[in-house]
Motif scaffolding. Sequence first.
Motif, mmCIF file in Angstrom:
data_model
loop_
_atom_site.group_PDB
_atom_site.id
_atom_site.type_symbol
_atom_site.label_atom_id
_atom_site.label_comp_id
_atom_site.label_asym_id
_atom_site.label_seq_id
_atom_site.Cartn_x
_atom_site.Cartn_y
_atom_site.Cartn_z
ATOM 1 N N TYR A 104 0.837 -1.201 0.000
ATOM 2 C CA TYR A 104 0.000 0.000 0.000
ATOM 3 C C TYR A 104 0.877 1.259 0.000
ATOM 4 N N ALA A 105 1.898 1.287 0.901
ATOM 5 C CA ALA A 105 2.763 2.462 0.991
ATOM 6 C C ALA A 105 3.559 2.650 -0.304
ATOM 7 N N ARG A 106 3.979 1.552 -0.902
ATOM 8 C CA ARG A 106 4.735 1.627 -2.158
ATOM 9 C C ARG A 106 3.857 2.205 -3.271
ATOM 10 N N ALA A 107 2.615 1.713 -3.363
ATOM 11 C CA ALA A 107 1.702 2.184 -4.404
ATOM 12 C C ALA A 107 1.350 3.650 -4.200
ATOM 13 N N GLU A 108 1.190 4.047 -2.952
ATOM 14 C CA GLU A 108 0.854 5.443 -2.660
ATOM 15 C C GLU A 108 1.985 6.378 -3.079
ATOM 16 N N ALA A 109 3.245 6.011 -2.780
ATOM 17 C CA ALA A 109 4.394 6.844 -3.162
ATOM 18 C C ALA A 109 4.527 6.915 -4.682
ATOM 19 N N THR A 110 4.287 5.789 -5.341
ATOM 20 C CA THR A 110 4.368 5.770 -6.804
ATOM 21 C C THR A 110 3.289 6.645 -7.426
ATOM 22 N N GLU A 111 2.094 6.604 -6.848
ATOM 23 C CA GLU A 111 1.003 7.434 -7.365
ATOM 24 C C GLU A 111 1.335 8.917 -7.216
ATOM 25 N N LYS A 112 1.901 9.302 -6.087
ATOM 26 C CA LYS A 112 2.282 10.702 -5.883
ATOM 27 C C LYS A 112 3.375 11.119 -6.878
ATOM 28 N N ALA A 113 4.293 10.199 -7.153
ATOM 29 C CA ALA A 113 5.361 10.507 -8.108
ATOM 30 C C ALA A 113 4.801 10.702 -9.510
ATOM 31 N N GLU A 114 3.821 9.900 -9.876
ATOM 32 C CA GLU A 114 3.206 10.033 -11.201
ATOM 33 C C GLU A 114 2.437 11.354 -11.315
ATOM 34 N N GLU A 115 1.814 11.788 -10.215
ATOM 35 C CA GLU A 115 1.138 13.083 -10.216
ATOM 36 C C GLU A 115 2.153 14.212 -10.410
ATOM 37 N N LEU A 116 3.291 14.101 -9.715
ATOM 38 C CA LEU A 116 4.343 15.106 -9.875
ATOM 39 C C LEU A 116 4.858 15.121 -11.312
ATOM 40 N N GLU A 117 5.028 13.920 -11.895
ATOM 41 C CA GLU A 117 5.523 13.810 -13.268
ATOM 42 C C GLU A 117 4.577 14.500 -14.247
ATOM 43 N N SER A 118 3.284 14.308 -14.067
ATOM 44 C CA SER A 118 2.320 14.919 -14.986
ATOM 45 C C SER A 118 2.346 16.433 -14.893
ATOM 46 N N GLY A 119 2.716 16.965 -13.730
ATOM 47 C CA GLY A 119 2.787 18.412 -13.563
ATOM 48 C C GLY A 119 4.047 19.031 -14.157
ATOM 49 N N LEU A 120 5.006 18.238 -14.556
ATOM 50 C CA LEU A 120 6.246 18.765 -15.128
ATOM 51 C C LEU A 120 6.091 19.164 -16.595
ATOM 52 N N GLY A 121 5.038 18.734 -17.224
ATOM 53 C CA GLY A 121 4.835 19.054 -18.629
ATOM 54 C C GLY A 121 5.562 18.068 -19.532
ATOM 55 N N SER A 122 5.553 18.358 -20.826
ATOM 56 C CA SER A 122 6.134 17.448 -21.822
ATOM 57 C C SER A 122 7.360 18.024 -22.524
ATOM 58 N N ASP A 123 7.918 19.080 -21.961
ATOM 59 C CA ASP A 123 9.105 19.680 -22.597
ATOM 60 C C ASP A 123 10.314 18.756 -22.528
ATOM 61 N N TYR A 124 10.408 17.977 -21.458
ATOM 62 C CA TYR A 124 11.546 17.072 -21.281
ATOM 63 C C TYR A 124 11.022 15.662 -21.000
ATOM 64 N N PRO A 125 11.707 14.636 -21.492
ATOM 65 C CA PRO A 125 11.286 13.243 -21.229
ATOM 66 C C PRO A 125 11.397 12.915 -19.747
ATOM 67 N N THR A 126 10.458 12.145 -19.245
ATOM 68 C CA THR A 126 10.438 11.774 -17.827
ATOM 69 C C THR A 126 10.052 10.310 -17.664
ATOM 70 N N PHE A 127 10.366 9.761 -16.497
ATOM 71 C CA PHE A 127 9.860 8.443 -16.097
ATOM 72 C C PHE A 127 9.887 8.347 -14.579
ATOM 73 N N VAL A 128 9.067 7.464 -14.033
ATOM 74 C CA VAL A 128 8.991 7.228 -12.588
ATOM 75 C C VAL A 128 9.682 5.915 -12.275
ATOM 76 N N LYS A 129 10.483 5.929 -11.208
ATOM 77 C CA LYS A 129 11.201 4.711 -10.814
ATOM 78 C C LYS A 129 10.990 4.456 -9.312
ATOM 79 N N PRO A 130 10.148 3.464 -8.930
ATOM 80 C CA PRO A 130 10.019 3.088 -7.518
ATOM 81 C C PRO A 130 11.287 2.368 -7.049
ATOM 82 N N MET A 131 11.687 2.642 -5.800
ATOM 83 C CA MET A 131 12.911 2.053 -5.267
ATOM 84 C C MET A 131 12.657 0.680 -4.659
ATOM 85 N N LEU A 132 13.580 -0.236 -4.936
ATOM 86 C CA LEU A 132 13.589 -1.562 -4.336
ATOM 87 C C LEU A 132 14.823 -1.678 -3.440
ATOM 88 N N GLN A 133 14.887 -2.761 -2.656
ATOM 89 C CA GLN A 133 16.040 -2.946 -1.776
ATOM 90 C C GLN A 133 17.350 -3.024 -2.577
#
Length: 220
Positions: A104-133
């Motif tokens: 649940y905590a992992r999915a919540e952090a990833t969702e917040k990161a995707e929201e941040l990514e969408s707010g950056l616009g499309s001027d530069y390429p982006t991707f989201v990377k969740p951290m593993l051990q």
Amino acid sequence: MAKPKTSYEETRKQRMEENRKRMEALNLPKLAQAFRTSSSPKPSPMKRQKPRKVEKQIVEVRRSARVARQPTPVYREVEVKIPRSYGRISKHRDLSNRVYASEYARAEATEKAEELESGLGSDYPTFVKPMLQSHVTGGFWLGLPLPFCRKYLPKRDAAVMLVDEEGEEYPTVYLGNKNGLSGGWRGFSIAHELVDGDALVFQLIRPTTFKVYIIRVESS
């Protein structure tokens, strides 16, 4: 019978004497001696070899046409920025005993990161990377999305700079054949105290420079 023999010998001696006198009169014995002396080969003296003269000259070293067209290399000292110390420990997060984040905590952090990514616009390429051990402990290897690497990153090994939200730069090594960050990523991870479940937004602001935004996973 003895008388004819004596007569023959006397005649022969007489002829030999006459021949000797004729030869002496013609000076033949001396000529024969001189001829024998001149005919005998004389050993030739050894010829002394003259030492070879070695002439030293200063010549211009020829360069290939391809190298000659290139400018002469200039070597100079450059200043290398060493990343800041990785020894700081957060007062709000206990890193002494890292545990796996809940789904649940992992999915919540990833969702917040995707929201941040969408707010950056499309001027530069982006991707989201969740951290593993494996990203934040042990080997500290960070694999990047393959489609993104093929489209935007170099095909060979290259130096890639990571810039955090405070503007601090962290040099890393990108391995083109493995599509991930190796050397230098460990320093970035420790300096920002990344843990399992954190989600990072990578924004490619230059060909080999990422702006990195960190979304922290909520502790259970």
